[in-house]
Design an enzyme around this catalytic site. Structure first.
Site, PDB file in Angstrom:
ATOM      1  N   ASP A 214       0.829  -1.199   0.000  1.00 19.85           N
ATOM      2  CA  ASP A 214       0.000   0.000   0.000  1.00 19.85           C
ATOM      3  C   ASP A 214       0.869   1.256   0.000  1.00 19.85           C
ATOM      4  O   ASP A 214       0.372   2.370   0.142  1.00 19.85           O
ATOM      5  CB  ASP A 214      -0.930   0.022   1.211  1.00 19.85           C
ATOM      6  CG  ASP A 214      -0.182  -0.028   2.542  1.00 19.85           C
ATOM      7  OD1 ASP A 214       1.007  -0.365   2.557  1.00 19.85           O
ATOM      8  OD2 ASP A 214      -0.808   0.254   3.586  1.00 19.85           O
TER       9      ASP A 214
ATOM     10  N   TRP B  72      -3.859  -2.497  11.443  1.00 22.43           N
ATOM     11  CA  TRP B  72      -2.596  -1.771  11.566  1.00 22.43           C
ATOM     12  C   TRP B  72      -2.803  -0.751  12.691  1.00 22.43           C
ATOM     13  O   TRP B  72      -3.629   0.162  12.556  1.00 22.43           O
ATOM     14  CB  TRP B  72      -2.289  -1.004  10.289  1.00 22.43           C
ATOM     15  CG  TRP B  72      -1.694  -1.663   9.102  1.00 22.43           C
ATOM     16  CD1 TRP B  72      -0.500  -1.341   8.525  1.00 22.43           C
ATOM     17  CD2 TRP B  72      -2.263  -2.681   8.250  1.00 22.43           C
ATOM     18  NE1 TRP B  72      -0.290  -2.105   7.377  1.00 22.43           N
ATOM     19  CE2 TRP B  72      -1.352  -2.933   7.195  1.00 22.43           C
ATOM     20  CE3 TRP B  72      -3.451  -3.420   8.290  1.00 22.43           C
ATOM     21  CZ2 TRP B  72      -1.587  -3.877   6.199  1.00 22.43           C
ATOM     22  CZ3 TRP B  72      -3.695  -4.362   7.309  1.00 22.43           C
ATOM     23  CH2 TRP B  72      -2.775  -4.591   6.288  1.00 22.43           C
TER      24      TRP B  72
ATOM     25  N   TYR C   6      -0.952   2.091  14.516  1.00 31.62           N
ATOM     26  CA  TYR C   6       0.251   2.924  14.409  1.00 31.62           C
ATOM     27  C   TYR C   6       0.054   4.245  15.152  1.00 31.62           C
ATOM     28  O   TYR C   6      -0.483   5.204  14.585  1.00 31.62           O
ATOM     29  CB  TYR C   6       0.551   3.237  12.941  1.00 31.62           C
ATOM     30  CG  TYR C   6       1.208   2.138  12.149  1.00 31.62           C
ATOM     31  CD1 TYR C   6       1.533   0.909  12.720  1.00 31.62           C
ATOM     32  CD2 TYR C   6       1.518   2.330  10.811  1.00 31.62           C
ATOM     33  CE1 TYR C   6       2.136  -0.088  11.985  1.00 31.62           C
ATOM     34  CE2 TYR C   6       2.134   1.338  10.064  1.00 31.62           C
ATOM     35  CZ  TYR C   6       2.434   0.131  10.652  1.00 31.62           C
ATOM     36  OH  TYR C   6       3.036  -0.852   9.919  1.00 31.62           O
TER      37      TYR C   6
ATOM     38  N   LYS D 251      -1.154  -5.601  13.605  1.00 34.53           N
ATOM     39  CA  LYS D 251       0.134  -5.183  13.052  1.00 34.53           C
ATOM     40  C   LYS D 251       0.620  -3.958  13.807  1.00 34.53           C
ATOM     41  O   LYS D 251      -0.075  -2.931  13.867  1.00 34.53           O
ATOM     42  CB  LYS D 251       0.010  -4.860  11.564  1.00 34.53           C
ATOM     43  CG  LYS D 251       1.333  -4.392  10.935  1.00 34.53           C
ATOM     44  CD  LYS D 251       1.126  -3.878   9.527  1.00 34.53           C
ATOM     45  CE  LYS D 251       2.453  -3.354   8.957  1.00 34.53           C
ATOM     46  NZ  LYS D 251       2.289  -2.675   7.654  1.00 34.53           N
TER      47      LYS D 251
ATOM     48  N   LYS E 221       4.504  -1.709  15.014  1.00 34.92           N
ATOM     49  CA  LYS E 221       5.923  -1.519  14.733  1.00 34.92           C
ATOM     50  C   LYS E 221       6.758  -2.188  15.818  1.00 34.92           C
ATOM     51  O   LYS E 221       6.310  -2.367  16.952  1.00 34.92           O
ATOM     52  CB  LYS E 221       6.249  -0.027  14.656  1.00 34.92           C
ATOM     53  CG  LYS E 221       5.567   0.660  13.489  1.00 34.92           C
ATOM     54  CD  LYS E 221       5.982   2.119  13.372  1.00 34.92           C
ATOM     55  CE  LYS E 221       5.331   2.769  12.158  1.00 34.92           C
ATOM     56  NZ  LYS E 221       5.748   4.182  11.992  1.00 34.92           N
TER      57      LYS E 221
ATOM     58  N   GLY F 217       7.895  -4.264   8.838  1.00 41.06           N
ATOM     59  CA  GLY F 217       9.282  -4.255   8.392  1.00 41.06           C
ATOM     60  C   GLY F 217       9.880  -2.870   8.346  1.00 41.06           C
ATOM     61  O   GLY F 217      11.094  -2.702   8.376  1.00 41.06           O
TER      62      GLY F 217
ATOM     63  N   ARG G 275       8.472  -2.855   1.705  1.00 34.17           N
ATOM     64  CA  ARG G 275       9.555  -2.173   0.978  1.00 34.17           C
ATOM     65  C   ARG G 275      10.886  -2.891   1.077  1.00 34.17           C
ATOM     66  O   ARG G 275      11.693  -2.846   0.144  1.00 34.17           O
ATOM     67  CB  ARG G 275       9.701  -0.739   1.513  1.00 34.17           C
ATOM     68  CG  ARG G 275       8.651   0.215   1.013  1.00 34.17           C
ATOM     69  CD  ARG G 275       8.740   1.561   1.696  1.00 34.17           C
ATOM     70  NE  ARG G 275       8.281   1.486   3.084  1.00 34.17           N
ATOM     71  CZ  ARG G 275       8.327   2.508   3.931  1.00 34.17           C
ATOM     72  NH1 ARG G 275       8.838   3.668   3.547  1.00 34.17           N
ATOM     73  NH2 ARG G 275       7.874   2.372   5.169  1.00 34.17           N
TER      74      ARG G 275
END
Length: 306
Positions: A46, A169, A171, A204, A206, A253, A281
């Site tokens: 994304d 996610w 974050y 998800k 970090k 990642g 990435r």
């Protein structure tokens, strides 16, 4: 598809879910080279929405092609592939049945300074395209975090009702959170816990640093001597915050970095009891052969071979 004991155990943690949702969770956990282990590696693409096409794909021009990414996930033996609506529509027919798909339902873009995301897909889209799950991002701490949480609540309810799994996610950013605070130990654990409380099947977050952002939280970490000394112990603490390890947690990642750092991260996630990596990435910005080699080594780490 005969489920392993580990996968049956994980499914037992989701006591309120219907057979369709559990079947889709099982499909993700029983696909690829890590099938049946309770570990997973997911390829998310994304970044073109989040950062722009050149920043995302110019390092490896083959990656401008939507077909490049799911084929990479299939050839690497990954558990699932996640992407927004347009890229999913471009590939869903060709990859049907070959890799579980996760429709990323909301996205931000770097042209806007807002700490928010627009909803760009629907649960109907996910069903039509044969997806196993929907994905959604929240920004705990931002001025718009409560709206994002309420949007997620509605979409998660709809997805679960029709048998889809839900990936969140989580974050933290914006508000009073500093840049270092976005990956602080207390903040990452808090983000994982909020995602679990909101009903996510797969969370998800970090990878956390040893920084502590909140003054009141730091007092508790110091008083009870919570171990932040290694990446593995920090991962273990995030898992503890996710219902004492009874929710699936995968770790981002992040930005492109050296291969050794990627492998060290995977070993820390494995040793800390995390469920795996969701890595974009660091793989698709490398030439295909290098990406496949890297993914093969990451899978080997989660298998205990590396």
């Amino acid at each position: 598809m005969k489920l392993t004991r580990k996968v049956k155990e994980i499914l037992s943690w989701y006591e309120s879910d219907n057979p369709g949702t559990k079947a889709n969770l099982a499909r993700i956990m029983m696909t690829g080279k890590l099938a049946g282990t309770g570990k997973m590696v997911i390829l998310p693409v994304d970044q073109g929405f989040e950062h722009g096409p050149a920043r995302s794909f110019a390092p490896n021009p083959e990656a401008y092609d939507p077909w490049y990414h799911p084929q990479l996930a299939i050839d690497a033996g990954l558990n699932a592939y996640a992407t927004p609506l347009g890229m999913m529509e471009a590939v869903a027919d060709r990859v049907a049945g070959q890799v579980p798909l996760i429709l990323k339902m909301n996205s931000a873009n770097s042209l806007s300074g807002l700490r928010d995301q627009a909803i760009t897909g629907t649960v109907h889209d996910a069903l039509k395209l044969g997806c196993s799950a929907i994905g959604f991002t929240i920004y705990p701490g931002s001025d718009d975090c409560y709206n994002m949480m309420e949007e997620f609540r509605d979409l998660a309810e709809e997805a679960k009702a029709v048998g889809l799994a839900v990936v969140l996610w989580s974050y933290p950013r914006g508000g009073d959170i500093t840049k270092d605070g976005e990956t602080a130990m207390d903040v990452c654990a808090y983000a994982a816990h909020m995602a679990a409380l909101m009903g996510a099947h797969v969370i998800k977050v970090k990878l956390p640093s040893d920084h502590l952002e909140q003054g009141e939280a730091k007092k508790v970490y110091d008083k009870y001597k919570i171990d932040l000394s290694t990446q593995a112990t920090r991962v273990a603490h995030v898992m503890q915050a996710a219902f004492n390890g009874r929710r699936i947690v995968v770790f981002s990642g992040g930005a492109t970095k050296g291969a050794d750092s990627v492998y060290d991260d995977a070993r820390a996630i494995r040793d800390g009891g995390g469920n795996g990596s969701i890595i974009g990435r660091n793989t698709f910005q490398r030439p295909r052969d290098e990406a496949l080699s890297m993914l093969n080594k990451i899978v080997g780490i989660y298998q205990g071979k590396e």
